[in-house]
Design a protein around this motif. Structure first.
Motif, PDB file in Angstrom:
ATOM      1  N   UNK A   8      -2.681  -4.165   4.203  1.00 56.28           N
ATOM      2  CA  UNK A   8      -3.525  -4.834   5.205  1.00 56.28           C
ATOM      3  C   UNK A   8      -3.214  -4.343   6.614  1.00 56.28           C
ATOM      4  N   UNK A   9      -1.993  -3.905   6.851  1.00 55.26           N
ATOM      5  CA  UNK A   9      -1.607  -3.408   8.174  1.00 55.26           C
ATOM      6  C   UNK A   9      -1.746  -1.889   8.266  1.00 55.26           C
ATOM      7  N   UNK A  10      -1.308  -1.161   7.236  1.00 59.07           N
ATOM      8  CA  UNK A  10      -1.258   0.300   7.298  1.00 59.07           C
ATOM      9  C   UNK A  10      -2.651   0.920   7.272  1.00 59.07           C
ATOM     10  N   UNK A  11      -3.533   0.419   6.450  1.00 58.92           N
ATOM     11  CA  UNK A  11      -4.874   1.019   6.344  1.00 58.92           C
ATOM     12  C   UNK A  11      -5.646   0.929   7.666  1.00 58.92           C
ATOM     13  N   UNK A  12      -5.718  -0.237   8.315  1.00 57.37           N
ATOM     14  CA  UNK A  12      -6.412  -0.252   9.614  1.00 57.37           C
ATOM     15  C   UNK A  12      -5.734   0.620  10.674  1.00 57.37           C
ATOM     16  N   UNK A  13      -4.396   0.649  10.683  1.00 57.80           N
ATOM     17  CA  UNK A  13      -3.716   1.512  11.651  1.00 57.80           C
ATOM     18  C   UNK A  13      -4.021   2.983  11.393  1.00 57.80           C
ATOM     19  N   UNK A  17      -5.849   5.535  13.964  1.00 63.23           N
ATOM     20  CA  UNK A  17      -5.207   6.794  14.326  1.00 63.23           C
ATOM     21  C   UNK A  17      -6.137   7.985  14.071  1.00 63.23           C
ATOM     22  N   UNK A  18      -6.819   7.997  12.947  1.00 65.33           N
ATOM     23  CA  UNK A  18      -7.749   9.092  12.646  1.00 65.33           C
ATOM     24  C   UNK A  18      -8.912   9.081  13.637  1.00 65.33           C
ATOM     25  N   UNK A  19      -9.449   7.921  13.947  1.00 71.62           N
ATOM     26  CA  UNK A  19     -10.541   7.822  14.921  1.00 71.62           C
ATOM     27  C   UNK A  19     -10.085   8.311  16.292  1.00 71.62           C
TER      28      UNK A  19
END
Length: 130
Positions: A8-13, A17-19
């Motif tokens: 839940x934390x790593x995927x949005x981060x 970061x990619x964006x």
């Protein structure tokens, strides 16, 4: 549950970061020469997102080192207490062995067999040992 919270934390981060990396692809020149700004002798040209990620990683490493050096007093105390506890456990083991060796052997009374006033001695009605 922990894996879910991590995801839940790593995927949005990761998505942020990619964006950020896609939006800041233009190159910048980083100069480490404070005296000559037109043609610095020591400089690096890199994408802006890479520069910001490197600076953030450097900050994390520097903060981790500062915390690690700040906690050396507590680590030293923990090692000292662990050594004291190990010595106390060894001393306790030695004392228990000494007391067991000094205690006289108690003789076990033989189990009486036969019949007493109230039935068989040492066994109940189903012949199980008491």
């Amino acid at each position: 549950m922990r894996k879910f919270l991590t995801a839940l934390i790593v995927i949005p981060l990761g998505l942020i970061l990619v964006t950020f990396a896609v939006a800041n692809r233009h190159f910048v020149t980083v100069s480490f020469d404070p005296f000559i700004s037109e043609d610095p002798s020591f400089s690096a040209t890199m994408p802006l997102f890479l520069l910001l990620i490197l600076v953030a990683a450097l900050g994390v490493v520097a903060g981790g080192c500062a915390v690690w050096f700040g906690q050396r007093r507590w680590r030293r105390a923990a090692r000292r207490h662990e050594a004291d506890a190990r010595a106390a456990r060894g001393e306790l083991t030695d004392l228990r062995a000494h007391v067991a060796a000094a205690r006289p052997e108690t003789q076990r009374l033989p189990v009486a067999s036969g019949v007493g006033l109230y039935g068989p001695i040492g066994r109940d009605k189903q012949r199980a040992t008491l």
